[in-house]
Write a protein that holds these residues in place. Sequence first.
Motif: not given
Length: 341
Positions: A31, A34, A37-38, A51, A54
């Motif tokens: 992860g 992922t 990306s936050k 990706y 996602i």
Amino acid sequence: MAIDIFGIQPNKVSRNLKGYSVLFYGDPKTGKTTIASKFPKALLLAFEKGYMAIPGIMAQPINSWAEFKKVLKQLKEDKAKEMFETIIIDTLDIAYDYDVAYICANAQRKDGGYGVDALGDIPFGKGYGMAEKELDENLRSIVQMGYGLVLISHAVDRTITDADGSEYSRIMPTVDKRAVKIASRMTDIIGYARPISQEDGSTVTKLFMRGNTRFMAGSRFKYTPDVIDFNYQSLVNAIGDAIDKQAAEDGAENFTDEAAANVFVDTTKELDFDALMKEFNEIVSALIEKTDETTFQTEWQPKLTQIIEKYLGKGNKVNNCDRNQVEAISLIVEDLKDLLK
């Protein structure tokens, strides 16, 4: 941005993750991308094309070092800074491989031609330093522009040899040790992600944030926990709690919820060669105009020569300088201004 130590204000530690630099490494499918990306308004520079699952991620595939450098050029624009706040490099491993390929392709051989097969083929052993410098300067340019940076790598168990010759195994990022050195000194957090088996047979991915002899990890924040659940909110909470504990110890006045100030701004890029050359010539012309020839030759010329040779070396002239010497010219102009006060 002029240098002025008398105007310095105390640094404020930010609870906001915007502007910080992070290295995530670990097992595949844990992860890392992922979670990255936050981060606030993230742009993924996808050296590795992992990706596709996602949703909503803003991604730019990168297939060469030249493409990476073109993106960096676009990131300087105000429009880019409105769209993005965090830049993700996934993976640092492939980025370094592209860097090495770029250096090798443009290296001059002993026979005068260009292009070598490996860094070791570059004369006098300079290839490794060239690749390291190229990576360092380009990654640093991202944080100098005010972006947060997330670097991603995989994990490998390496054999480490101590100074006394003893050996032990340590889990580290898979990327070349030169890239690890660069990432280590420029990141605020190094986190190692791996799945941990639970009593019920399930697995939970954890992020280890304090290193030991078994694996590499670390944080600039004094009270960062040893390990957290590997998700974005847990990371935000962990850093926030660590900062709150430090604020309670050191005083809340030096902590803030605002984004961290950009301490990486490269002020040397603000130096204008043409403007400095013009200013130097105007200072010298003004001196000539306001003094007679004898006074200028006996009093001012020796002082001018002393200042110029202090920075350029004996016998060298300002008007023969090229743009690479802009820092030296800026120092000459500053000394002349002090002389005239």
